[in-house]
Design an enzyme around this catalytic site. Sequence first.
Site, short mmCIF file in Angstrom:
data_model
loop_
_atom_site.label_atom_id
_atom_site.label_comp_id
_atom_site.label_asym_id
_atom_site.label_seq_id
_atom_site.Cartn_x
_atom_site.Cartn_y
_atom_site.Cartn_z
N GLU A 219 -28.39 -28.32 47.21
CA GLU A 219 -29.05 -27.06 46.85
C GLU A 219 -30.51 -27.31 46.49
O GLU A 219 -31.35 -26.42 46.64
CB GLU A 219 -28.31 -26.38 45.69
CG GLU A 219 -28.64 -24.90 45.55
CD GLU A 219 -27.71 -24.17 44.60
OE1 GLU A 219 -26.81 -23.46 45.09
OE2 GLU A 219 -27.86 -24.33 43.38
N LYS B 41 -25.11 -13.44 50.41
CA LYS B 41 -24.74 -12.47 49.37
C LYS B 41 -25.05 -11.05 49.82
O LYS B 41 -24.26 -10.12 49.60
CB LYS B 41 -25.49 -12.78 48.07
CG LYS B 41 -25.09 -14.08 47.38
CD LYS B 41 -25.93 -14.26 46.12
CE LYS B 41 -25.64 -15.57 45.43
NZ LYS B 41 -26.49 -15.76 44.22
N HIS C 236 -8.31 -44.98 51.41
CA HIS C 236 -7.18 -44.60 52.26
C HIS C 236 -7.45 -43.29 52.99
O HIS C 236 -6.51 -42.64 53.47
CB HIS C 236 -5.91 -44.50 51.41
CG HIS C 236 -5.51 -45.81 50.81
ND1 HIS C 236 -4.72 -46.72 51.47
CD2 HIS C 236 -5.83 -46.39 49.62
CE1 HIS C 236 -4.54 -47.80 50.72
NE2 HIS C 236 -5.22 -47.61 49.58
#
EC number: 5.3.1.9
Length: 549
Positions: A353, A513, A384
């Site tokens: 960000e 948004k 793993h």
Amino acid sequence: MLPDKKAFKESLKALKKHVTQDKVCDIRQHFSEDEQRFARLSIRLDDLLFDFSKCGVTLDTLQLLDNLAIAADVLGKREAMFSGKIINTTEKRSVLHIALRLAADKVFILNDRDIVQDIQSVLARMVKFSKMIRDGSYKGYSGERITDIVNIGIGGSDLGPAMVTSALKPYHDGPHCHFVSSVDSAHITDILADLNPATTLFIIASKTFTTTETIENARVARQWIHSHLGENAVGVHFVAVSSAIDKAIEFGIDSSRIFEFWDWVGGRYSIWSAIGLVVMLAIGDQNFRQFLEGARQMDQHFKDTPLHQNIPIRFALLGFWHRVICGYSSRAIVPYEQRLVRFPAYLQQLDMESNGKHVSLEGRPITFSTGPVVWGDSGSNGQHAFFQFLHQGTDIVPVEFILFVKGHEPNLNHMHDILVANCLAQSEALMKGRSHEDVYHTLMNDGGESDEADNLAFHKSLQGNRPSIMLIQDLLTPFTLGRLMALYEHRIFVEGILMNINSFDQWGVELGKEFANELLPVIRGENEADNRDGSTLGLLKHIQNRYVE
């Protein structure tokens, strides 16, 4: 001093030429030629060891990177931040999360006001409130002790507090802490299912008190308290951390239970402010002060240490080298400490960000790659899962290992020894690799057939020469965690300086948004889907048809 653009371009050109020279990035050869490489390419700050000797750099590389830092005026911009100048230029704000860590006897004047007094005033209120919750003197509406805290926030109001609370589990001696961030109703539903309204306190953590996800979850929590305990209980079971005091009061939270922070504190840097209230409730005020103290030590180191011994600056220069000069598109964060399992996600926001930008401070397109993709997991899980990719994938990914010498369970030291051995082994294996010839000879010595061994050796060989950085501290404590987090904050800031971007805004999150606000009434059947693209129209139609069915 201002950035010297001509000198910066020359330094960048020199670095790009330097990286093409034979053996510059051959880490194994560097070690074979220099027995003192580890000593030369590592820095210590008390018990913190920053080892970058397994990066493909030479002393000449470091000098060229230092020249770049000087040309970019890293030291001058560092001073600008510490003096409170407006360095978040697009929002016209100072960037002063560092002030939140200052000692109480310091003075910091911003706009003719000593903000240290404001900070200490809020901190004192946090301490008083947390002590009341922790000692049981603060009661819920029905007179019962508060046993559970639910922090409702998202982004910087969730990632930092949730990560720190999880990381410092050995220091928990307060109420149980839970975190709700997603607007997916499953999140808050599953949390509330196990809680008792009479003993639950909610922290609504939102700088603006308008964030959709946070406010929707807060309304659900409010209704939950209202339906079980009545409307008069709402004020007792909610506190707020916000800059928008009036909106928090309008929600029904008493002003005495609203903890303020300021517009010069960015969301992803807000854990040091009242956003850290949930952490203080979990670990107590003294441990929270140690958390601040650890960050303060790194602030002081970053502010006062010469460039070549400055850990955040060196860390940033290596990040720039890997991303911009070498072209590595991502970095893996691998803490060999299970309680730091959320640290990579926290860094994703802090880094991506901040530095995921495509224009310069002057508003012009940047001609080189900026912030990398940041990802990772705890070491044992990662081995793993994605370590196959790190060792044999076609992309080179620098790895940042985080390790602690000791664990919190002395009766289980044998397990911690295994953890440490694996961390060091992975770092070594990434660098050394294993040649086709070595694998072939091993297979032949084990009785293999020549043709089969030759083919299998290609599959089992590892190129090696994959860079990594190692950060080691003695023990995961509030102090060492605070220091580690501040190190990454400053590293990311310096990388932003080198890339000539504003690391403190986040305009890229706004368009989505806006579109969501336009689409919501369409999804609810209140508006027509005008001016949407064909794909979005098709998706809307599919969802609406399936919903009806």
